[in-house]
Design a protein around this motif. Sequence first.
Motif, PDB file in Angstrom:
ATOM      1  N   UNK A   3      31.675   0.317  23.593  1.00 21.21           N
ATOM      2  CA  UNK A   3      32.115   1.188  24.816  1.00 21.21           C
ATOM      3  C   UNK A   3      32.580   2.283  24.443  1.00 21.21           C
ATOM      4  N   UNK A   4      32.956   2.762  23.268  1.00 15.78           N
ATOM      5  CA  UNK A   4      33.242   4.056  22.824  1.00 15.78           C
ATOM      6  C   UNK A   4      31.838   4.929  22.590  1.00 15.78           C
ATOM      7  N   UNK A   5      31.964   6.172  22.882  1.00 12.20           N
ATOM      8  CA  UNK A   5      30.680   7.064  22.513  1.00 12.20           C
ATOM      9  C   UNK A   5      31.158   8.024  21.450  1.00 12.20           C
ATOM     10  N   UNK A   6      30.908   7.129  20.107  1.00  9.34           N
ATOM     11  CA  UNK A   6      31.245   7.790  18.688  1.00  9.34           C
ATOM     12  C   UNK A   6      29.779   8.419  18.285  1.00  9.34           C
ATOM     13  N   UNK A   7      30.030   9.441  17.630  1.00  9.46           N
ATOM     14  CA  UNK A   7      28.875  10.017  16.999  1.00  9.46           C
ATOM     15  C   UNK A   7      28.627   9.334  15.640  1.00  9.46           C
ATOM     16  N   UNK A   8      29.296   8.366  15.174  1.00  4.23           N
ATOM     17  CA  UNK A   8      29.267   7.819  13.774  1.00  4.23           C
ATOM     18  C   UNK A   8      28.372   6.462  14.336  1.00  4.23           C
ATOM     19  N   UNK A  20      26.800   7.918  31.006  1.00  3.77           N
ATOM     20  CA  UNK A  20      26.922   9.248  30.868  1.00  3.77           C
ATOM     21  C   UNK A  20      26.717   9.952  29.505  1.00  3.77           C
ATOM     22  N   UNK A  21      26.237   9.184  28.639  1.00  2.00           N
ATOM     23  CA  UNK A  21      26.019   9.575  27.312  1.00  2.00           C
ATOM     24  C   UNK A  21      25.046   8.866  26.465  1.00  2.00           C
ATOM     25  N   UNK A  22      24.568   9.195  25.365  1.00  2.03           N
ATOM     26  CA  UNK A  22      23.309   8.392  24.696  1.00  2.03           C
ATOM     27  C   UNK A  22      24.098   6.946  24.139  1.00  2.03           C
ATOM     28  N   UNK A  23      23.255   6.288  24.086  1.00  4.02           N
ATOM     29  CA  UNK A  23      23.842   4.880  23.573  1.00  4.02           C
ATOM     30  C   UNK A  23      24.013   4.974  22.052  1.00  4.02           C
ATOM     31  N   UNK A  48      23.015  11.581  34.806  1.00  5.08           N
ATOM     32  CA  UNK A  48      22.458  12.563  33.834  1.00  5.08           C
ATOM     33  C   UNK A  48      23.175  13.985  34.068  1.00  5.08           C
ATOM     34  N   UNK A  49      23.741  14.155  35.147  1.00  2.00           N
ATOM     35  CA  UNK A  49      24.711  15.339  35.482  1.00  2.00           C
ATOM     36  C   UNK A  49      25.897  15.452  34.458  1.00  2.00           C
ATOM     37  N   UNK A  50      26.731  14.180  34.293  1.00  6.84           N
ATOM     38  CA  UNK A  50      27.594  14.134  33.310  1.00  6.84           C
ATOM     39  C   UNK A  50      27.101  14.218  31.858  1.00  6.84           C
ATOM     40  N   UNK A  51      26.049  13.663  31.500  1.00  7.73           N
ATOM     41  CA  UNK A  51      25.565  13.953  30.269  1.00  7.73           C
ATOM     42  C   UNK A  51      24.990  15.406  29.760  1.00  7.73           C
ATOM     43  N   UNK A  52      24.533  15.939  30.883  1.00 11.95           N
ATOM     44  CA  UNK A  52      24.220  17.323  30.840  1.00 11.95           C
ATOM     45  C   UNK A  52      25.406  18.379  30.347  1.00 11.95           C
ATOM     46  N   UNK A  53      26.405  18.298  31.254  1.00 11.66           N
ATOM     47  CA  UNK A  53      27.582  18.905  31.142  1.00 11.66           C
ATOM     48  C   UNK A  53      28.124  18.696  29.780  1.00 11.66           C
ATOM     49  N   UNK A  54      28.162  17.415  29.244  1.00  7.27           N
ATOM     50  CA  UNK A  54      28.711  17.172  28.148  1.00  7.27           C
ATOM     51  C   UNK A  54      27.779  17.602  26.699  1.00  7.27           C
ATOM     52  N   UNK A  55      26.743  17.874  27.192  1.00 12.70           N
ATOM     53  CA  UNK A  55      25.908  18.764  26.073  1.00 12.70           C
ATOM     54  C   UNK A  55      24.922  17.649  25.579  1.00 12.70           C
ATOM     55  N   UNK A  56      24.647  16.453  26.022  1.00 10.00           N
ATOM     56  CA  UNK A  56      24.075  15.390  25.483  1.00 10.00           C
ATOM     57  C   UNK A  56      22.199  15.691  26.174  1.00 10.00           C
TER      58      UNK A  56
END
Length: 108
Positions: A3-8, A20-23, A48-56
Amino acid sequence: MATSKSSTPPDETRLDAHVDAPSTTAPGDGPADTTDPDERATSATPDKGAAAQAGHGTVNAVVPVPKRTAAKRAGKDRTETYTALRPDGTEVTVVRNVETGESSVTDG
C-alpha cells in the motif's frame, strides 16, 4: 498487499491499492504481476492527474480484489487411473484427481 508508494523495489510483488502512482514491483515483474497465487486483480480508473502532479510518468491501473472462498464440495472426488511409461521405459500407474488436479505416480 503493498500500500506504500516506495521507490525501493520489494522482494515480492503484491498488487497495490493506490491508483495515483506507479505500482511497486520486484525486479523483473510487471505492473499486474503478483507472487501470491491467490491474489486476483481487476482494472481500475487511475488518477492520472495526481500522478502527473507528483512527477510520475506512469500510474497503477490494477487493484486487488477480495480472495475467493473455497467452494464446498459434496460427494466423492472423481479420479482417473491410467498407465504410462517413464523415460527409462518403466511402466507406472498415474492417478489424477479430476476435482483438484492433483496427480500421484506409483510403480507398476
